[in-house]
Design an enzyme around this catalytic site. Structure first.
Site, mmCIF file in Angstrom:
data_model
loop_
_atom_site.group_PDB
_atom_site.id
_atom_site.type_symbol
_atom_site.label_atom_id
_atom_site.label_comp_id
_atom_site.label_asym_id
_atom_site.label_seq_id
_atom_site.Cartn_x
_atom_site.Cartn_y
_atom_site.Cartn_z
ATOM 1 N N SER A 1 5.686 25.404 38.075
ATOM 2 C CA SER A 1 6.403 25.709 36.990
ATOM 3 C C SER A 1 7.413 24.374 36.646
ATOM 4 O O SER A 1 7.995 24.315 35.472
ATOM 5 C CB SER A 1 7.394 26.827 37.346
ATOM 6 O OG SER A 1 6.544 28.043 37.195
ATOM 7 N N SER B 1 10.128 29.335 35.087
ATOM 8 C CA SER B 1 9.422 30.051 36.353
ATOM 9 C C SER B 1 8.584 31.097 35.960
ATOM 10 O O SER B 1 8.720 32.122 35.295
ATOM 11 C CB SER B 1 10.629 30.824 37.064
ATOM 12 O OG SER B 1 10.020 31.623 38.067
ATOM 13 N N SER C 1 6.610 33.279 37.466
ATOM 14 C CA SER C 1 7.120 34.667 38.144
ATOM 15 C C SER C 1 8.094 35.082 37.435
ATOM 16 O O SER C 1 8.398 36.563 37.352
ATOM 17 C CB SER C 1 7.143 34.628 39.601
ATOM 18 O OG SER C 1 7.807 33.795 39.873
ATOM 19 N N THR D 1 12.052 33.103 41.150
ATOM 20 C CA THR D 1 12.192 31.917 42.057
ATOM 21 C C THR D 1 13.632 31.830 41.958
ATOM 22 O O THR D 1 14.289 31.341 41.040
ATOM 23 C CB THR D 1 11.189 30.570 41.380
ATOM 24 O OG1 THR D 1 10.057 30.988 41.390
ATOM 25 C CG2 THR D 1 11.674 29.610 42.253
ATOM 26 N N ARG E 1 0.551 27.603 39.255
ATOM 27 C CA ARG E 1 -0.031 26.096 39.267
ATOM 28 C C ARG E 1 -1.332 26.111 38.214
ATOM 29 O O ARG E 1 -1.607 25.203 37.767
ATOM 30 C CB ARG E 1 -0.462 25.698 40.424
ATOM 31 C CG ARG E 1 -1.460 26.331 41.333
ATOM 32 C CD ARG E 1 -1.442 25.988 42.673
ATOM 33 N NE ARG E 1 -2.324 26.773 43.393
ATOM 34 C CZ ARG E 1 -2.002 28.200 43.718
ATOM 35 N NH1 ARG E 1 -0.971 28.288 43.614
ATOM 36 N NH2 ARG E 1 -3.034 28.782 44.582
ATOM 37 N N GLU F 1 -2.013 23.069 47.655
ATOM 38 C CA GLU F 1 -1.866 24.584 47.481
ATOM 39 C C GLU F 1 -3.405 25.087 47.497
ATOM 40 O O GLU F 1 -3.422 26.276 47.837
ATOM 41 C CB GLU F 1 -1.042 24.974 46.091
ATOM 42 C CG GLU F 1 0.231 24.904 46.323
ATOM 43 C CD GLU F 1 1.270 25.107 45.228
ATOM 44 O OE1 GLU F 1 1.202 26.374 45.047
ATOM 45 O OE2 GLU F 1 1.891 24.509 44.630
ATOM 46 N N HIS G 1 5.669 -1.926 47.502
ATOM 47 C CA HIS G 1 6.851 -2.537 47.960
ATOM 48 C C HIS G 1 7.276 -2.033 49.105
ATOM 49 O O HIS G 1 8.336 -2.234 49.937
ATOM 50 C CB HIS G 1 8.033 -2.720 47.014
ATOM 51 C CG HIS G 1 7.843 -3.268 45.891
ATOM 52 N ND1 HIS G 1 8.101 -4.670 45.711
ATOM 53 C CD2 HIS G 1 7.252 -2.951 44.728
ATOM 54 C CE1 HIS G 1 7.699 -5.340 44.554
ATOM 55 N NE2 HIS G 1 7.003 -4.209 43.839
ATOM 56 N N LYS H 1 8.888 32.606 50.670
ATOM 57 C CA LYS H 1 9.784 33.571 49.633
ATOM 58 C C LYS H 1 10.316 34.732 50.046
ATOM 59 O O LYS H 1 11.501 35.228 49.841
ATOM 60 C CB LYS H 1 9.031 33.653 48.267
ATOM 61 C CG LYS H 1 8.618 32.082 47.533
ATOM 62 C CD LYS H 1 8.108 32.419 46.289
ATOM 63 C CE LYS H 1 7.972 31.210 45.439
ATOM 64 N NZ LYS H 1 7.128 31.600 44.125
HETATM 65 O O1 PA5 Z 1 2.041 27.200 42.020
HETATM 66 C C1 PA5 Z 1 2.653 27.954 42.928
HETATM 67 O O2 PA5 Z 1 2.389 29.206 43.050
HETATM 68 C C2 PA5 Z 1 3.976 27.483 43.355
HETATM 69 O O3 PA5 Z 1 4.243 26.114 43.214
HETATM 70 C C3 PA5 Z 1 5.002 28.094 42.406
HETATM 71 O O4 PA5 Z 1 4.957 27.602 41.120
HETATM 72 C C4 PA5 Z 1 6.389 27.762 43.005
HETATM 73 O O5 PA5 Z 1 6.758 28.550 44.219
HETATM 74 C C5 PA5 Z 1 7.340 28.477 42.105
HETATM 75 O O6 PA5 Z 1 7.095 29.903 41.600
HETATM 76 P P1 PA5 Z 1 7.247 30.102 39.933
HETATM 77 O O7 PA5 Z 1 6.334 29.283 39.306
HETATM 78 O O8 PA5 Z 1 6.870 31.550 39.830
HETATM 79 O O9 PA5 Z 1 8.710 29.851 39.509
#
Ligand code: PA5
Length: 352
Positions: free
Chosen positions: A57, A98, A100, A103, A150, A235, A251, A343
């Site tokens: 996010s 976010s 979800s 977060t 993502r 991920e 550098h 989480k």
């Molecule tokens: O891609 C993912 O699952 C994570 O990188 C989430 O984006 C991250 O944990 C944050 O969660 P959210 O995007 O729901 O805020």
């Protein structure tokens, strides 16, 4: 035949059908272009825009920041963490992003924005962030649910464009958006699993990287895209990756290529047709200097004329490359059990 061309292997190793979500990314971007905040964000032209987000996010904020860096005179800061920096004051606009909506860091940023009375908009598919936006009577962009964050980059990027335009910050001309969407359509056709490895840049890149550790380097425009490739690889394929940007890595990090482990690494250089001649030269020299130590070197380029098209297509190529790396390493590209566990544990109250 490589496993990447075998539909049965893909179905077995990708049980959540992440490949369909990736294939539909151009359609996601088109839909994202139609999303508006409700109610509209009412704010004067800001002195700074703060995008508060984590992980996937935050990536939309990175893309926004790098896209506008040479054309827009309002700084766009991506804040990854709790609360908000001091510069998020009455003359700022905060985008609390976010997917979800649950977060913790982003919820805390949203709360601070409300407490400071900074104009703030929630960009989320639901969760506590949606509830808090409603309770605090703050605008929200309601995102379609059901994706991994993502893989929702289109939803997390495009809605910011009309939001900013609404407060006087014109970011993307319509023709640049149209060009980017058309380029994504064409690239999707070239990268989907049905396209064999011999003719598929993402599969070929993943096969070139193989078991080696990917080191992704970008330039001034593509350094943040390199970071996005790294996080997608981590991920999706559940494997370490490095990311860095030229000229800075020239550098410091460049010296690490003298280490014995360099042969187990694969360099991917993220190039951009808009890069300055001195950056192009640095890429060539870097290739010459570290190439002999590395296990291999590949280059990747975005497509199209406009900066948005080049950045988005390069990001999309990284998404597919990380997907095929996951398949090669027999990892489910969808689920992220350690991330979820982290989480979950952070949600339980700390022991006194
Ligand atoms: O891609 C993912 O699952 C994570 O990188 C989430 O984006 C991250 O944990 C944050 O969660 P959210 O995007 O729901 O805020």
């Amino acid at each position: 035949m490589t496993r990447l061309d075998d539909p049965a292997a893909l179905a077995r190793l990708d049980p959540h059908d992440a490949r369909r979500v990736l294939a539909e990314f151009p359609a996601q971007c088109r839909r994202a272009c139609t999303l508006q905040s409700d109610p509209p964000l009412r704010a004067a032209r800001p002195r700074v825009v703060v995008v508060a987000g984590m992980g996937g996010s935050a990536a939309g904020g990175d893309l926004l920041a790098v896209y506008v860096a040479e054309t827009v005179d309002v700084p766009i800061i991506v804040h990854r963490g709790y609360g908000l920096p001091a510069l998020a004051g009455p003359h700022a606009v905060v985008i609390a992003s976010s997917y979800s909506g649950d977060t913790a860091e982003v919820l805390s940023a949203f709360d601070v924005a409300v407490a400071r009375n900074v104009p703030v908009v929630a960009v989320t598919a639901g969760g506590a962030l949606a509830e808090r936006a409603t309770a605090a009577r703050r605008p929200r962009v309601a995102l379609p649910a059901g994706l991994m964050p993502r893989m929702a980059l289109g939803y997390l990027f495009f809605p910011a464009l009309p939001l900013l335009a609404g407060c006087g910050v014109e970011v993307a001309p319509a023709d640049e958006i149209d060009e980017a969407l058309a380029a994504l359509d064409a690239l999707a056709r070239d990268l989907v699993p049905e396209r064999p490895a011999a003719d598929n840049d993402a599969k070929r890149l993943a096969l070139s990287i193989g078991d080696r550790l990917p080191a992704i380097y970008g330039g001034p425009a593509t350094g943040l895209i390199a970071y996005r490739w790294k996080t997608d690889i981590e991920e999706n394929a559940k494997t370490f990756a490095l990311a860095g940007a030229l000229p800075e890595m020239n550098h410091n990090e460049i010296e690490a290529w003298r280490s014995t482990g360099a042969k187990d690494m694969h360099v991917v250089l993220l190039r951009d047709r808009g890069e300055a001649p001195e950056i192009a030269r640095r890429f060539r020299v870097l290739h010459d200097v570290v190439g002999p130590s590395a296990g291999g070197v590949s280059e990747a380029w975005g497509r199209g004329q406009g900066r948005l098209s080049r950045l988005l297509t390069l990001t999309y190529l990284g998404q597919w490359t990380s997907y095929y790396l996951a398949i090669l390493r027999e990892r489910d590209p969808w689920s992220v059990p350690l991330l979820d566990e982290m989480k979950r544990r952070m949600r339980t109250p700390a022991a006194p």
